[in-house]
Write a protein that holds these residues in place. Structure first.
Motif, mmCIF file in Angstrom:
data_model
loop_
_atom_site.group_PDB
_atom_site.id
_atom_site.type_symbol
_atom_site.label_atom_id
_atom_site.label_comp_id
_atom_site.label_asym_id
_atom_site.label_seq_id
_atom_site.Cartn_x
_atom_site.Cartn_y
_atom_site.Cartn_z
ATOM 1 N N ARG A 156 36.621 6.478 1.853
ATOM 2 C CA ARG A 156 37.560 5.633 1.076
ATOM 3 C C ARG A 156 37.666 5.667 -0.418
ATOM 4 N NH1 ARG A 156 40.251 1.630 4.871
ATOM 5 N NH2 ARG A 156 41.390 0.962 3.094
ATOM 6 N N ILE A 157 36.578 5.678 -0.884
ATOM 7 C CA ILE A 157 36.352 5.599 -2.443
ATOM 8 C C ILE A 157 35.481 7.311 -2.783
ATOM 9 C CG2 ILE A 157 36.270 3.251 -2.611
ATOM 10 C CD1 ILE A 157 33.072 3.575 -2.797
ATOM 11 N N HIS A 158 35.609 8.036 -1.834
ATOM 12 C CA HIS A 158 35.065 9.401 -2.280
ATOM 13 C C HIS A 158 33.715 9.491 -2.986
ATOM 14 C CE1 HIS A 158 39.030 10.570 -1.387
ATOM 15 N NE2 HIS A 158 38.923 11.831 -1.520
ATOM 16 N N VAL A 159 32.853 8.741 -2.293
ATOM 17 C CA VAL A 159 31.498 8.630 -2.800
ATOM 18 C C VAL A 159 30.486 8.898 -1.785
ATOM 19 C CG1 VAL A 159 29.442 7.097 -3.512
ATOM 20 C CG2 VAL A 159 31.994 7.116 -4.456
ATOM 21 N N LEU A 160 29.512 9.728 -1.783
ATOM 22 C CA LEU A 160 28.304 9.994 -1.052
ATOM 23 C C LEU A 160 27.038 9.378 -1.560
ATOM 24 C CD1 LEU A 160 29.285 13.770 -0.216
ATOM 25 C CD2 LEU A 160 30.151 11.781 0.929
ATOM 26 N N LEU A 161 25.933 9.144 -0.752
ATOM 27 C CA LEU A 161 24.753 8.639 -1.185
ATOM 28 C C LEU A 161 23.733 9.856 -0.471
ATOM 29 C CD1 LEU A 161 22.930 6.451 -2.357
ATOM 30 C CD2 LEU A 161 22.716 5.364 -0.112
ATOM 31 N N ALA A 162 23.043 10.365 -1.448
ATOM 32 C CA ALA A 162 22.035 11.480 -1.207
ATOM 33 C C ALA A 162 20.721 11.229 -1.297
ATOM 34 C CB ALA A 162 22.558 12.953 -1.812
ATOM 35 N N LYS A 163 19.946 11.770 -0.487
ATOM 36 C CA LYS A 163 18.187 11.352 -0.555
ATOM 37 C C LYS A 163 17.688 12.686 -0.645
ATOM 38 C CE LYS A 163 14.473 8.632 0.690
ATOM 39 N NZ LYS A 163 14.029 7.783 1.711
ATOM 40 N N GLY A 164 16.677 13.035 -1.887
ATOM 41 C CA GLY A 164 15.765 14.136 -1.342
ATOM 42 C C GLY A 164 15.236 14.402 -2.614
ATOM 43 N N PRO A 165 14.432 15.508 -3.123
ATOM 44 C CA PRO A 165 13.757 15.920 -4.258
ATOM 45 C C PRO A 165 14.568 15.918 -5.490
ATOM 46 C CG PRO A 165 13.062 17.503 -2.409
ATOM 47 C CD PRO A 165 14.357 16.563 -1.908
ATOM 48 N N ALA A 166 14.025 15.402 -6.561
ATOM 49 C CA ALA A 166 14.815 15.173 -7.702
ATOM 50 C C ALA A 166 15.430 16.525 -8.128
ATOM 51 C CB ALA A 166 13.929 14.590 -8.942
ATOM 52 N N ASP A 167 14.817 17.681 -8.159
ATOM 53 C CA ASP A 167 15.455 18.847 -8.417
ATOM 54 C C ASP A 167 16.847 19.251 -7.565
ATOM 55 O OD1 ASP A 167 13.760 19.044 -10.699
ATOM 56 O OD2 ASP A 167 12.224 20.545 -9.547
ATOM 57 N N ALA A 168 16.393 19.103 -6.265
ATOM 58 C CA ALA A 168 17.477 19.262 -5.303
ATOM 59 C C ALA A 168 18.899 18.319 -5.565
ATOM 60 C CB ALA A 168 17.011 19.215 -3.923
ATOM 61 N N LEU A 169 18.499 17.319 -5.983
ATOM 62 C CA LEU A 169 19.482 16.345 -6.235
ATOM 63 C C LEU A 169 20.356 16.722 -7.431
ATOM 64 C CD1 LEU A 169 17.800 12.845 -5.447
ATOM 65 C CD2 LEU A 169 19.507 13.867 -4.074
ATOM 66 N N LEU A 182 37.642 -3.279 4.043
ATOM 67 C CA LEU A 182 38.806 -3.841 3.230
ATOM 68 C C LEU A 182 39.005 -3.210 1.852
ATOM 69 C CD1 LEU A 182 37.751 -7.628 4.114
ATOM 70 C CD2 LEU A 182 39.651 -6.263 5.027
ATOM 71 N N PRO A 183 40.121 -2.725 1.520
ATOM 72 C CA PRO A 183 40.274 -2.062 0.295
ATOM 73 C C PRO A 183 39.682 -2.496 -1.015
ATOM 74 C CG PRO A 183 42.450 -1.996 1.563
ATOM 75 C CD PRO A 183 41.464 -3.167 2.159
ATOM 76 N N VAL A 184 39.781 -3.826 -1.303
ATOM 77 C CA VAL A 184 39.385 -4.504 -2.531
ATOM 78 C C VAL A 184 37.907 -4.274 -2.397
ATOM 79 C CG1 VAL A 184 39.120 -6.242 -4.081
ATOM 80 C CG2 VAL A 184 41.444 -5.804 -3.391
ATOM 81 N N CYS A 185 37.272 -4.423 -1.265
ATOM 82 C CA CYS A 185 35.523 -4.464 -1.141
ATOM 83 C C CYS A 185 35.306 -3.178 -1.402
ATOM 84 C CB CYS A 185 35.379 -5.198 0.329
ATOM 85 S SG CYS A 185 36.010 -6.643 0.891
ATOM 86 N N ALA A 186 35.902 -2.028 -0.986
ATOM 87 C CA ALA A 186 35.433 -0.843 -1.137
ATOM 88 C C ALA A 186 35.229 -0.328 -2.496
ATOM 89 C CB ALA A 186 36.545 0.321 -0.565
ATOM 90 N N THR A 187 36.217 -0.919 -3.594
ATOM 91 C CA THR A 187 36.207 -0.589 -4.976
ATOM 92 C C THR A 187 34.834 -1.158 -5.735
ATOM 93 O OG1 THR A 187 36.988 -2.698 -5.724
ATOM 94 C CG2 THR A 187 38.640 -0.939 -5.148
#
Length: 458
Positions: A68-81, A355-360
């Motif tokens: 809904r807010i066009h965000v991803l959470l990624a985990k990995g080696p710093a260089d790859a991130l 809920l929309p406001v929560c997503a912000t």
């Protein structure tokens, strides 16, 4: 207008994007990462979330996605991130840094945590608002949220019926479902959320109080607020526990008080029947040259409390400052000033990602499924509503005017600009002790405790 956008102010944690941006911004903190880490991958608002998620997952671990807010959470080696900067649609990489500006620090700032922890008691009793009903007139309340399920009494949506004000009240266990859904749930969490989903960490000001959620009608407009307040007027003595406080984290633009207005009339009626009325000051900033506090907030009726937003800097300090977005009064007209201030910056409280406001505010929350981080006088007002419930727990015979007088008289000054914060930062411990007839015992902050109300209501 039910000016939620204005009163919510800068919703820190929300993501701003600019369509067409081609250069990805990589935060300095991300550039300095070593080893295995996590980053927030911010996408352009027009990006294909599925395609971006697949590209990220092909390189590192895709931990979560917030479509809904066009965000991803990624985990990995710093260089790859850091290499994710070249994924199509990615416009920013942000460090998933620890968050320190929590509601637990806000209750340190108000000294309310001392009451909830039992460090300060009245006659051996923990003061948490038990037995006091607080109405939240707003977008609605998610009564199924773990933090609010045990704290929610009545939860209704007021639907106009044949044009009659205060028409049909339909019970809804989850009434916060409209286009601005989430605002009312967050506000309710600040009043009385018990922190169940966070093992007690992200709780409200009065964890023993009962929330009565009132979603005023089906439209986001001033009459929606009026419908909600009128329902409280008609029902405050029929619900259990009875409603002694009503919170309004909404309002219109600045203007002169008109005693014949519809909202002032219902406010006076509520106060006459023993209900403390709390309004947010608004989020229009200002420098004191003109009034920016909302027209609802400057009602001079004793028992109507106007609340500015204080910034505790995420540490619970009582030496902070008024938030830049908090509406100021005209420096030459004390009647336009807020009465006092309460924390309103980066407040984490009950919310749901759906809920929309929560997503912000989800990206700034340690648990976006159940909490959101929002800023605004909308977040300051419910602190005061909860503390008013604590005051009424120890002294239920107090009138709304007396509750306001105590809160204002025991507030601690943190600056010389009364037009910004009125009497200063609320002090829950001093207020409760004063209400109980005990010495207030200064917090040690050199302020103006005991001075007259900020707007000279007398």
């Amino acid at each position: 207008m039910f000016a939620v956008g204005g009163l919510l102010g800068p919703m820190l944690g929300g993501v701003g994007t600019v369509t067409g941006v081609t250069t990805t911004i990589v935060d300095d903190a991300v550039r300095q990462l070593t080893g295995t880490a996590t980053v927030l991958v911010i996408l352009d608002e027009d990006a294909d979330v599925d395609a971006a998620a697949q590209a990220v997952d092909a390189r590192v671990d895709l931990v979560s996605r917030y479509d809904r807010i066009h965000v991803l959470l990624a985990k990995g080696p710093a260089d790859a991130l850091r290499g994710l900067a070249d994924v199509p649609g990615v416009i920013r990489l942000e460090h998933d840094a620890p968050i320190e500006t929590f509601t637990d620090s806000s209750h340190v700032a108000t000294r309310g945590q001392q009451l909830l922890d039992g460090e300060v008691t009245i006659g051996g009793q923990v003061v948490d608002g038990t037995g006091v009903g607080v109405a939240v007139v707003d977008t609605g309340v998610d009564g199924w949220h773990p933090d609010l399920e045990a704290r929610t009494g009545e939860n209704v949506k007021v639907v106009p019926s044949l044009g009659v004000l205060g028409g049909t009240a339909i019970p809804f266990p989850e009434s916060d479902t409209l286009s601005l859904g989430g605002h009312g749930t967050h506000v309710a969490g600040i009043v009385a959320g018990d922190g169940t989903a966070s093992s007690g960490r992200f709780h409200g000001a009065a964890t023993g109080a009962t929330i009565h959620g009132v979603s005023g009608g089906t439209l986001i407009s001033m009459h929606s607020g009026l419908e909600g307040l009128y329902w409280v007027l008609e029902n405050h003595e029929t619900v259990t526990p009875t409603i002694r406080v009503v919170n309004n984290s909404w309002g219109g633009s600045a203007g002169d008080y008109n005693p014949d207005g519809a909202i002032p009339r219902v406010v006076r009626a509520l106060i006459d029947e023993g209900v403390v009325v709390v309004f947010a000051a608004g989020n229009s900033g200002g420098d004191g040259s003109t009034q920016s506090t909302s027209i609802q907030c400057v009602d001079p009726t004793p028992g109507m409390i106007c609340v500015a937003a204080y910034d505790d800097q995420g540490t619970g300090t009582r030496d902070g400052e008024t938030a830049s977005f908090s509406s100021r009064g005209d420096a030459t007209r004390p009647e336009t000033w807020p009465d006092l201030a309460a924390p309103g910056v980066d407040i984490i409280a009950a919310c749901r990602l759906t809920l929309p406001v929560c997503a912000t505010g989800a990206t700034a929350s340690p648990d976006p499924l159940y909490y959101s981080s929002l800023s605004g006088t909308s977040m300051a007002a419910p602190h005061i509503a909860g503390i008013a419930a604590q005051v009424l727990q120890v002294a239920p015979e107090l009138t709304p005017a007396e509750v306001e007088q105590i809160l204002v008289a025991t507030a601690t000054s943190y600056g010389d600009s009364g037009f910004e914060q009125g009497a200063g930062l609320v002090d829950a411990v001093a207020a409760v002790r004063t209400a109980a007839g005990e010495p207030a015992r200064s917090s040690g902050h050199p302020g103006r405790s005991g001075q007259a109300p900020g707007r000279g209501r007398g």
